[in-house]
Every structure is written in structure tokens, then in C-alpha cells.
Motif scaffolding. Sequence first.
Motif, PDB file in Angstrom:
ATOM      1  N   VAL A 103       0.838  -1.192   0.000  1.00 26.25           N
ATOM      2  CA  VAL A 103       0.000   0.000   0.000  1.00 26.25           C
ATOM      3  C   VAL A 103       0.876   1.246   0.000  1.00 26.25           C
ATOM      4  O   VAL A 103       1.805   1.362   0.806  1.00 26.25           O
ATOM      5  CB  VAL A 103      -0.934   0.017   1.229  1.00 26.25           C
ATOM      6  CG1 VAL A 103      -1.923   1.173   1.121  1.00 26.25           C
ATOM      7  CG2 VAL A 103      -1.673  -1.309   1.375  1.00 26.25           C
ATOM      8  N   TYR A 104       0.571   2.173  -0.898  1.00 26.66           N
ATOM      9  CA  TYR A 104       1.294   3.442  -0.987  1.00 26.66           C
ATOM     10  C   TYR A 104       0.502   4.515  -0.250  1.00 26.66           C
ATOM     11  O   TYR A 104      -0.678   4.736  -0.536  1.00 26.66           O
ATOM     12  CB  TYR A 104       1.480   3.850  -2.449  1.00 26.66           C
ATOM     13  CG  TYR A 104       2.474   3.008  -3.212  1.00 26.66           C
ATOM     14  CD1 TYR A 104       3.749   3.497  -3.492  1.00 26.66           C
ATOM     15  CD2 TYR A 104       2.133   1.731  -3.652  1.00 26.66           C
ATOM     16  CE1 TYR A 104       4.664   2.724  -4.201  1.00 26.66           C
ATOM     17  CE2 TYR A 104       3.040   0.945  -4.354  1.00 26.66           C
ATOM     18  CZ  TYR A 104       4.297   1.455  -4.625  1.00 26.66           C
ATOM     19  OH  TYR A 104       5.192   0.682  -5.320  1.00 26.66           O
ATOM     20  N   LEU A 105       1.169   5.204   0.671  1.00 27.19           N
ATOM     21  CA  LEU A 105       0.500   6.174   1.520  1.00 27.19           C
ATOM     22  C   LEU A 105       1.132   7.552   1.388  1.00 27.19           C
ATOM     23  O   LEU A 105       2.340   7.681   1.196  1.00 27.19           O
ATOM     24  CB  LEU A 105       0.574   5.735   2.984  1.00 27.19           C
ATOM     25  CG  LEU A 105      -0.023   4.361   3.315  1.00 27.19           C
ATOM     26  CD1 LEU A 105       0.317   3.974   4.747  1.00 27.19           C
ATOM     27  CD2 LEU A 105      -1.526   4.350   3.083  1.00 27.19           C
ATOM     28  N   ALA A 106       0.311   8.577   1.503  1.00 27.84           N
ATOM     29  CA  ALA A 106       0.765   9.959   1.651  1.00 27.84           C
ATOM     30  C   ALA A 106       0.364  10.431   3.039  1.00 27.84           C
ATOM     31  O   ALA A 106      -0.534   9.860   3.672  1.00 27.84           O
ATOM     32  CB  ALA A 106       0.146  10.848   0.576  1.00 27.84           C
ATOM     33  N   MET A 107       1.029  11.480   3.530  1.00 29.86           N
ATOM     34  CA  MET A 107       0.795  11.945   4.886  1.00 29.86           C
ATOM     35  C   MET A 107       0.621  13.462   4.907  1.00 29.86           C
ATOM     36  O   MET A 107       1.477  14.195   4.424  1.00 29.86           O
ATOM     37  CB  MET A 107       1.965  11.529   5.793  1.00 29.86           C
ATOM     38  CG  MET A 107       2.127  10.010   5.900  1.00 29.86           C
ATOM     39  SD  MET A 107       3.675   9.541   6.717  1.00 29.86           S
ATOM     40  CE  MET A 107       4.881  10.086   5.485  1.00 29.86           C
ATOM     41  N   ASP A 108      -0.483  13.908   5.454  1.00 30.73           N
ATOM     42  CA  ASP A 108      -0.815  15.321   5.561  1.00 30.73           C
ATOM     43  C   ASP A 108      -0.368  15.823   6.940  1.00 30.73           C
ATOM     44  O   ASP A 108      -0.802  15.308   7.967  1.00 30.73           O
ATOM     45  CB  ASP A 108      -2.324  15.494   5.380  1.00 30.73           C
ATOM     46  CG  ASP A 108      -2.746  16.952   5.250  1.00 30.73           C
ATOM     47  OD1 ASP A 108      -2.012  17.834   5.739  1.00 30.73           O
ATOM     48  OD2 ASP A 108      -3.823  17.202   4.674  1.00 30.73           O
ATOM     49  N   MET A 109       0.477  16.857   6.959  1.00 29.79           N
ATOM     50  CA  MET A 109       1.096  17.327   8.201  1.00 29.79           C
ATOM     51  C   MET A 109       0.354  18.479   8.866  1.00 29.79           C
ATOM     52  O   MET A 109       0.745  18.929   9.945  1.00 29.79           O
ATOM     53  CB  MET A 109       2.531  17.800   7.914  1.00 29.79           C
ATOM     54  CG  MET A 109       3.447  16.776   7.293  1.00 29.79           C
ATOM     55  SD  MET A 109       5.111  17.462   7.068  1.00 29.79           S
ATOM     56  CE  MET A 109       4.797  18.687   5.773  1.00 29.79           C
ATOM     57  N   ARG A 110      -0.714  19.009   8.254  1.00 31.64           N
ATOM     58  CA  ARG A 110      -1.237  20.296   8.710  1.00 31.64           C
ATOM     59  C   ARG A 110      -1.727  20.272  10.162  1.00 31.64           C
ATOM     60  O   ARG A 110      -1.435  21.177  10.933  1.00 31.64           O
ATOM     61  CB  ARG A 110      -2.343  20.791   7.781  1.00 31.64           C
ATOM     62  CG  ARG A 110      -3.481  19.836   7.568  1.00 31.64           C
ATOM     63  CD  ARG A 110      -4.498  20.359   6.580  1.00 31.64           C
ATOM     64  NE  ARG A 110      -5.076  19.262   5.822  1.00 31.64           N
ATOM     65  CZ  ARG A 110      -6.238  19.321   5.213  1.00 31.64           C
ATOM     66  NH1 ARG A 110      -6.944  20.435   5.264  1.00 31.64           N
ATOM     67  NH2 ARG A 110      -6.695  18.300   4.542  1.00 31.64           N
ATOM     68  N   LYS A 111      -2.451  19.241  10.574  1.00 30.21           N
ATOM     69  CA  LYS A 111      -2.943  19.203  11.949  1.00 30.21           C
ATOM     70  C   LYS A 111      -1.806  18.954  12.925  1.00 30.21           C
ATOM     71  O   LYS A 111      -1.769  19.525  14.022  1.00 30.21           O
ATOM     72  CB  LYS A 111      -4.025  18.145  12.096  1.00 30.21           C
ATOM     73  CG  LYS A 111      -4.621  18.033  13.500  1.00 30.21           C
ATOM     74  CD  LYS A 111      -5.242  19.358  13.938  1.00 30.21           C
ATOM     75  CE  LYS A 111      -6.523  19.658  13.221  1.00 30.21           C
ATOM     76  NZ  LYS A 111      -7.228  20.860  13.795  1.00 30.21           N
ATOM     77  N   CYS A 112      -0.857  18.110  12.533  1.00 30.92           N
ATOM     78  CA  CYS A 112       0.296  17.860  13.392  1.00 30.92           C
ATOM     79  C   CYS A 112       1.067  19.145  13.639  1.00 30.92           C
ATOM     80  O   CYS A 112       1.431  19.467  14.771  1.00 30.92           O
ATOM     81  CB  CYS A 112       1.199  16.803  12.764  1.00 30.92           C
ATOM     82  SG  CYS A 112       2.645  16.375  13.768  1.00 30.92           S
TER      83      CYS A 112
END
Length: 257
Positions: A162-171
Amino acid sequence: CSLQQDPWGECNVACWEDFRNQECDEVCNTRECLYDGFDCLQPVGKCSPLYDYYCLTHYADGNCDQGCATAECDWDGLDCDTKPVELAKGSLIVYVLVPPERIRNQTQIFLRSMSSLLRLHVIIRKDASGNDMIYPWYSADESDGAEMIMRQTAEPTDGSKVYLAMDMRKCKEMYQDECFSSAVEAAQFLGATVASQHSLDLAFPLYAVSSDMNPSEPPAIGPRQRAPAISSNICGNSSNSTPSANPATRGISNHCQ
């Protein structure tokens, strides 16, 4: 487990000895030392059992549920967030010991558990045709050009890639600089967690992780489509059990008919 790449290669302190021990070691609270396994951050509790099933089945479905938009309930999959998307660099590639059909049928469970562990909003990348990048994978074909950094078992097995992307905005909003900014860092964190004999606390078992810092296709970001319904019978009735009301927004505790 077997580590084919040292997740501590950039850390000049023996932080692996105290990694994720629930005690803050400031000297280890750096990007190079994987932020001490988040030991210096305020612990995040569990989503209330009164709301958890509702929040899980409505996670990242494109509709804002304010009662689920908390750290404990994984921010409703950012359904209530209006800030611009801010992606970490690269793709995180996970090799999961379940078939692709199970991941597709339980997308919310899979993504919420990954997001909670990494403290980033994790999404599945899409290919040029708009299809989720979830593929059958066989350990015999492991040499696919991606360097593994963590493996939980040496036994041959099959599963999903599985290929995943990660959104950092809330972190970044919550923790400022203590966020992984690349797939490499996230993969190293997963590898370090296993090497330190800590549980990954994920919905599905991982076989290995790797990263691709030059993904050919951007992840689809925009209006979300409702993920497949959760098939597990949490309410204890038939698989068609539905909330009698929205407990996350109305505070009703008995939500299973």
C-alpha cells in the motif's frame, strides 16, 4: 525482527535505549532521534467508547462531525479542517499481512490506526486512473527496488503493498516542529518502534515498510468519498446495526439499536 537500515543512523545519542518509554528525554527529542518516540508530547487518550464506533464509521468521509474532531478521535479524518493541505515528502510504502480486499473493505480502520500512530493524517495514494494504490504482494517478489528498513518476520508470506501519503497540517498546528516531514522519517519511526520491541498498535500486522521519495503520481486530495462500510459487528447485532442518533454531536450514549 530484522532492520536492514539503521533507523538511528542520524542520531548521535543512544536514544534507542529509552525510545517510547513514556519518559521525556529532551536530548532525544529531535528529528534525527525520532522525537523520542513522542515521549515529550502530551499523551493522547482514546476516543470515548460512547462515540468511537460512530467516529470510526464516519472517519474521513467528507462530512464534518464536530464531536469527532478531537485528538482522541483522530480529528474526524480532517473532515472539519479547512486549512491548505501540507503533505510530507514522498510515499510511505507498507507491506501488510492481509489481502487487498480486506484493506479496501476496512479502509477507515486501517487509515485511522496509521494516522494515530504517526500523528499525521494518512491517506492512500491514487494512480493515474484514480484507483487506490493497494496491490497484491508476495514476499517472494520482495526485491521490487524499494529498500526495506523494517521486517517483523522472516517467514515467507503474502499480503498487500500500500502506498501512503501523509498530511502534516494538523500535526504542525498542534505540535509545531515535532512532526515527520518525509516518508523516510515515518518509516524509520515504525522500524525503531519494532526494534525497541514496542507494539505498533495498528489495525493490521505489518511485514515491512519502505519509502519512495520520488512518487510518480500525486495523491488525490480534494472532496473525499465515503470509505467502505466497516464490516465488523461492533454493536453486537446484525452487520446493518446503525446509530440511533449521532452521539458525537448530540451526546447520546446508547447508539446501537
